[in-house]
Design a protein around this motif. Structure first.
Motif, mmCIF file in Angstrom:
data_model
loop_
_atom_site.group_PDB
_atom_site.id
_atom_site.type_symbol
_atom_site.label_atom_id
_atom_site.label_comp_id
_atom_site.label_asym_id
_atom_site.label_seq_id
_atom_site.Cartn_x
_atom_site.Cartn_y
_atom_site.Cartn_z
ATOM 1 N N PHE A 30 68.495 -2.049 45.054
ATOM 2 C CA PHE A 30 68.393 -3.426 44.571
ATOM 3 C C PHE A 30 69.512 -4.271 45.190
ATOM 4 C CE2 PHE A 30 67.872 -6.993 41.713
ATOM 5 C CZ PHE A 30 66.530 -6.944 41.413
ATOM 6 N N PHE A 31 69.422 -4.452 46.499
ATOM 7 C CA PHE A 31 70.315 -5.339 47.241
ATOM 8 C C PHE A 31 71.792 -5.006 47.030
ATOM 9 C CE2 PHE A 31 66.626 -7.758 45.571
ATOM 10 C CZ PHE A 31 65.908 -7.893 46.752
ATOM 11 N N GLY A 32 72.095 -3.741 46.750
ATOM 12 C CA GLY A 32 73.484 -3.346 46.534
ATOM 13 C C GLY A 32 73.988 -3.556 45.124
ATOM 14 N N PHE A 33 73.111 -4.020 44.230
ATOM 15 C CA PHE A 33 73.507 -4.285 42.844
ATOM 16 C C PHE A 33 72.887 -3.263 41.888
ATOM 17 C CE2 PHE A 33 74.076 -8.348 44.938
ATOM 18 C CZ PHE A 33 75.254 -8.835 44.389
ATOM 19 N N GLU A 34 72.708 -2.024 42.362
ATOM 20 C CA GLU A 34 72.012 -1.026 41.554
ATOM 21 C C GLU A 34 72.702 -0.790 40.206
ATOM 22 O OE1 GLU A 34 72.805 -0.628 44.714
ATOM 23 O OE2 GLU A 34 70.843 -0.677 45.700
ATOM 24 N N SER A 35 74.029 -0.634 40.239
ATOM 25 C CA SER A 35 74.770 -0.365 39.006
ATOM 26 C C SER A 35 74.662 -1.523 38.028
ATOM 27 C CB SER A 35 76.241 -0.083 39.329
ATOM 28 O OG SER A 35 76.991 0.132 38.156
ATOM 29 N N THR A 36 74.758 -2.752 38.536
ATOM 30 C CA THR A 36 74.653 -3.937 37.673
ATOM 31 C C THR A 36 73.277 -4.039 37.048
ATOM 32 O OG1 THR A 36 76.250 -5.103 39.069
ATOM 33 C CG2 THR A 36 74.883 -6.448 37.613
ATOM 34 N N VAL A 37 72.246 -3.819 37.863
ATOM 35 C CA VAL A 37 70.874 -3.897 37.356
ATOM 36 C C VAL A 37 70.631 -2.835 36.291
ATOM 37 C CG1 VAL A 37 68.449 -3.600 37.980
ATOM 38 C CG2 VAL A 37 69.961 -4.936 39.444
ATOM 39 N N GLU A 38 71.176 -1.642 36.512
ATOM 40 C CA GLU A 38 70.996 -0.570 35.532
ATOM 41 C C GLU A 38 71.622 -0.949 34.189
ATOM 42 O OE1 GLU A 38 72.813 3.849 34.935
ATOM 43 O OE2 GLU A 38 71.802 3.475 36.844
ATOM 44 N N LYS A 39 72.838 -1.507 34.217
ATOM 45 C CA LYS A 39 73.504 -1.912 32.981
ATOM 46 C C LYS A 39 72.726 -3.022 32.276
ATOM 47 C CE LYS A 39 78.169 -0.662 34.490
ATOM 48 N NZ LYS A 39 79.527 -1.170 34.848
ATOM 49 N N ILE A 40 72.222 -3.997 33.040
ATOM 50 C CA ILE A 40 71.450 -5.094 32.447
ATOM 51 C C ILE A 40 70.176 -4.560 31.816
ATOM 52 C CG2 ILE A 40 70.114 -7.164 32.988
ATOM 53 C CD1 ILE A 40 72.191 -7.792 35.152
ATOM 54 N N ALA A 41 69.484 -3.675 32.551
ATOM 55 C CA ALA A 41 68.216 -3.136 32.052
ATOM 56 C C ALA A 41 68.425 -2.340 30.767
ATOM 57 C CB ALA A 41 67.563 -2.262 33.121
ATOM 58 N N MET A 42 69.448 -1.483 30.738
ATOM 59 C CA MET A 42 69.686 -0.673 29.551
ATOM 60 C C MET A 42 70.122 -1.535 28.374
ATOM 61 S SD MET A 42 68.716 2.203 30.568
ATOM 62 C CE MET A 42 69.108 3.171 29.112
ATOM 63 N N LYS A 43 70.909 -2.589 28.636
ATOM 64 C CA LYS A 43 71.331 -3.486 27.560
ATOM 65 C C LYS A 43 70.138 -4.230 26.976
ATOM 66 C CE LYS A 43 74.390 -7.410 26.602
ATOM 67 N NZ LYS A 43 75.359 -8.372 27.187
ATOM 68 N N GLN A 44 69.281 -4.747 27.859
ATOM 69 C CA GLN A 44 68.088 -5.458 27.397
ATOM 70 C C GLN A 44 67.162 -4.530 26.618
ATOM 71 O OE1 GLN A 44 67.086 -8.620 27.727
ATOM 72 N NE2 GLN A 44 68.411 -9.535 29.266
ATOM 73 N N TYR A 45 67.010 -3.320 27.136
ATOM 74 C CA TYR A 45 66.082 -2.391 26.490
ATOM 75 C C TYR A 45 66.596 -1.968 25.117
ATOM 76 C CZ TYR A 45 62.468 1.160 26.241
ATOM 77 O OH TYR A 45 61.388 1.880 25.856
ATOM 78 N N ALA A 46 67.902 -1.675 25.032
ATOM 79 C CA ALA A 46 68.480 -1.295 23.741
ATOM 80 C C ALA A 46 68.333 -2.419 22.733
ATOM 81 C CB ALA A 46 69.944 -0.929 23.914
ATOM 82 N N SER A 47 68.488 -3.661 23.191
ATOM 83 C CA SER A 47 68.349 -4.812 22.295
ATOM 84 C C SER A 47 66.917 -4.955 21.800
ATOM 85 C CB SER A 47 68.789 -6.080 23.028
ATOM 86 O OG SER A 47 68.596 -7.215 22.217
ATOM 87 N N SER A 48 65.942 -4.780 22.707
ATOM 88 C CA SER A 48 64.538 -4.918 22.309
ATOM 89 C C SER A 48 64.097 -3.805 21.372
ATOM 90 C CB SER A 48 63.643 -4.931 23.552
ATOM 91 O OG SER A 48 63.700 -3.681 24.227
ATOM 92 N N ILE A 49 64.660 -2.600 21.563
ATOM 93 C CA ILE A 49 64.334 -1.483 20.674
ATOM 94 C C ILE A 49 64.784 -1.790 19.252
ATOM 95 C CG2 ILE A 49 64.908 0.917 20.136
ATOM 96 C CD1 ILE A 49 65.135 1.346 23.183
ATOM 97 N N LYS A 50 65.995 -2.317 19.152
ATOM 98 C CA LYS A 50 66.556 -2.619 17.833
ATOM 99 C C LYS A 50 65.726 -3.669 17.108
ATOM 100 C CE LYS A 50 71.005 -3.598 15.647
ATOM 101 N NZ LYS A 50 72.441 -3.935 15.881
ATOM 102 N N LYS A 51 65.178 -4.625 17.884
ATOM 103 C CA LYS A 51 64.393 -5.696 17.269
ATOM 104 C C LYS A 51 62.964 -5.284 16.958
ATOM 105 C CE LYS A 51 66.796 -9.694 19.266
ATOM 106 N NZ LYS A 51 66.642 -10.877 20.156
ATOM 107 N N GLY A 52 62.492 -4.222 17.635
ATOM 108 C CA GLY A 52 61.084 -3.851 17.511
ATOM 109 C C GLY A 52 60.604 -3.682 16.093
#
Length: 675
Positions: free
Chosen positions: A137-159
């Motif tokens: 991901f254009f050299g931002f793999e670590s950043t994208v992974e952190k964003i994705a996991m943060k978003q996913y954890a937030s959506s799980i909690k709200k589900g």
């Protein structure tokens, strides 16, 4: 590396049909999920009897990511494809979704399922799993992974909150019941029959928590007995627990036990699994699970060991008091030996785990650790006797390895001037997270604000610390020299303590398997086994021979120019023997990986000699289609050069102990190990 998530079972105490009505209100958009902008139906189909409904949607998401990253990626929104399969007949909804945007760079795959609770058909269960694999991901793999996991954890909690919001909305509209599907539907199949509150055909629901099946964890159970965990922490617990169920059938530790090892490694599953497997092997080898039932403390410990349990602290944690300054460590070591002291400390830790379980029930909240109060009044240079310090360091090492995250707080009172010397000796052996739980008070500093009363109720402070509560912890004193034992007596006792186990250990080398001979007199006897692969990967075989093998060769590897293996490696099958002529294989080979626990049985068809064999297993050259890297090759060579180790127990059961039908069932029970 692929990031994985697995949810616990979340329970809605409402019928499946009502939950589905609430779920449908999330579309085409949901104001409760700001990132869920919109959704369009791509395709939809319904069976003739309307028992099955399948719908595919394209969902538009506004991911909360840095503006710079969005500009580099060239997108404002992320699109997902969601496929829902609703089966009214079986009362299930299966949801599968994957990302459409950047699918060549990032692979996100999610599976969800709504189903009827296995023990209460008026309740609905929800489970969720997902995986994230970032290729590039254009050299931002670590950043994208952190964003994705943060978003996913937030959506799980709200589900769950979102479903419950729409359930309340339905209730406010007077909709408390939706009829089940039937082959003869009403005039309007999609019509929701309205039942006013209190008139539901199902009657009132029992609010008591009903446990999930043994192989799953309920979210309410986790909160009640294990504590508030983040969605990702719940996922780590469930995934490690599932791995143990697949590899350690019948020997799964308690959920609290697994959670302690995860916390000790900051929820790194691989690291937690490694130390947990080592600990489980240690517990099994030394029968620690039965310690409280089998260990009887010698009288000298009752009289001179200055420690004992005393009520609980303000958080409900069991409180253990140790008057170390009054303890004659030299006398106890000379009278009992290092191993007896260690066994006693282990029994204290096992008792602490039991008390935590009891207090969890009493106080109605998770209590997973205890508080220890150490009184150092009387500590002097006599306590720095070298063998005594050595015994203390050994005890700390064993406890740290096998009882992580069991100490909630350590209160050290009346620390004298000599204490820094002792602390310098022992602190390097104590885990950093454990050291953070230490509170040290010199002199009488513990009596004021910020002292003992902040952690222990005033009415249970022991009398020797200025309180009014009588404490039954022995006062200690010098152990009479008449109770001292000779070095030979202590050595014999130590050997007895740690060899009182039904398990044996064996080493396996490349080209040097370990073999065990079992003579069978009566056909249809049952050979049973239980072994753990402590190190390396092995292949397990069972052979039969009509004639007895010769005694073990003294130097089986001499022809290869390799030093003979350790004495716990035994080889019986002579190299001149031919498979199919001198001996035969009676079961298919079983490949067992490091960390696995295997149980099984074999019903013998003929009398004679049976040989159980564990041999070294190396990865075949064709195991991978990709060209190996140099690091991988070196790592493989390094692993291959190491020996394997197993710990095993076998038993032969006579044919007279079994009915014919049981024996026939056992004939098919060889590899009782889940793959």
């Amino acid at each position: 590396m692929v990031q994985k998530y697995q949810s616990p079972v979340r329970v809605y105490k409402h019928p499946f049909e009502l939950v589905m009505a609430a779920y449908e209100r999330r579309f085409p958009t949901c104001h409760l999920i700001p990132m869920f902008v919109d959704s369009d139906v791509i395709s939809e189909e319904t069976s003739e009897d309307r028992s099955f409904h399948k719908i595919e949607r394209r969902c538009k998401l506004d991911v909360d990511a840095p503006r710079l990253l969005k500009r580099i990626a060239g997108v404002d929104y992320v699109y997902f494809i969601q496929k829902n399969s609703l089966n009214h007949r079986e009362r299930t909804l299966h949801i599968e979704s994957h990302n459409e945007t950047f699918s060549n760079r990032v692979i996100i795959h999610e599976l969800c399922c709504y189903s009827v609770h296995p023990e209460n058909e008026e309740w609905t269960c929800f489970e969720q799993s997902a995986s994230l694999d970032i290729k590039s991901f254009f050299g931002f793999e670590s950043t994208v992974e952190k964003i994705a996991m943060k978003q996913y954890a937030s959506s799980i909690k709200k589900g769950k909150e979102i479903i419950e919001y729409y359930l309340r909305e339905l209730e406010e509209e007077g909709i408390t019941y939706v009829p089940r599907w039937s082959p003869s539907p009403p005039e309007s199949v999609n019509e929701i029959q309205v039942c006013k509150e209190g008139s539901s055909p199902t009657g009132s629901l029992n609010d008591a928590l009903v446990a999930s099946p043994d192989d799953k964890l309920d979210a309410d159970y986790i909160k009640r007995y294990l504590g508030d965990l983040t969605p990702l922490q719940e996922s780590c617990l469930i995934r490690l627990r599932r791995w143990l169920q697949e590899t350690h059938k019948g020997k799964i530790p308690k959920d609290e036990h697994i959670l302690r090892f995860l916390r000790a490694r900051d929820f790194n599953i691989d690291k937690a699994r490694e130390i947990l497997c080592q600990s489980l092997t240690w517990r099994k080898q030394h029968q620690v699970d039965y310690l409280l039932d089998t260990w009887s403390s010698p009288q000298v410990l009752h009289d001179y060991y200055t420690g004992g349990w005393h009520h609980h602290d303000k958080d409900g944690r069991p409180l253990y008091i140790l008057r170390l300054g009054h303890m004659d460590t030299k006398g106890l070591v000379r009278a009992l030996g290092e191993e007896s002291l260690l066994r006693h400390v282990l029994s204290i830790n096992e008792e602490g785990l039991r008390r935590c379980e009891e207090n969890t029930k009493v106080f109605g909240r998770p209590i997973s650790c205890w508080t220890c109060l150490v009184d150092l009044e009387g500590l002097n240079m006599r306590h720095l006797w070298r063998p005594g310090v050595k015994a203390l360091l050994r005890i700390i090492e064993v406890v740290e390895a096998n009882y992580p995250e069991t100490l909630g707080r350590l209160l050290i009172l009346r620390a004298p001037r000599v204490f820094p010397v002792l602390w310098t000796l022992v602190s390097p052996f104590i885990d950093e997270n454990t050291r953070k739980k230490f509170l040290i008070y010199a002199g009488n500093d513990y009596q004021g604000p910020g002292g003992l009363v902040d952690y222990i109720d005033k009415e249970i402070i022991p009398d020797f610390l200025g309180g009014e509560c009588m404490c039954e912890v022995p006062e200690g004193g010098l152990v009479p020299k008449s109770l001292y034992r000779t070095a030979e007596e202590l050595e014999n006792d130590e050997i007895r303590l740690w060899t009182e186990t039904i398990y044996q250990s064996a080493s396996i080398f490349k080209g040097a398997p370990h073999e065990l001979l079992i003579e069978i007199i009566d056909a249809s006897s049952v050979i049973t086994w239980d072994f753990d692969v402590c190190k390396g990967d092995v292949i397990f075989n069972i052979y039969h021979s009509k004639r007895a093998p010769q005694p073990p060769r003294k130097d089986p590897l001499a022809t290869h120019g390799i030093t003979s293996p350790a004495g716990n490696n035994v080889q019986l099958i002579d190299k001149s023997w031919l498979l199919g002529q001198d001996y035969s294989m009676v079961e298919s080979p079983l490949t067992c990986k490091e960390g696995e626990s295997v149980q099984g049985s074999h019903v013998t068809r003929w009398p004679g000699f049976y040989i159980l064999q564990w041999r070294f297993h190396s990865m075949p050259a064709c195991a991978t289609t990709n060209l190996p890297r140099v690091d991988d090759v070196l790592a493989t060579l390094q692993v291959s050069s190491h020996k394997c180790k197993v710990m095993y127990y076998t038993e032969v059961l006579g044919s007279e102990d079994f009915r014919c039908d049981v024996v026939e069932d056992l004939r098919f029970g060889f590899p009782q190990k889940k793959e």
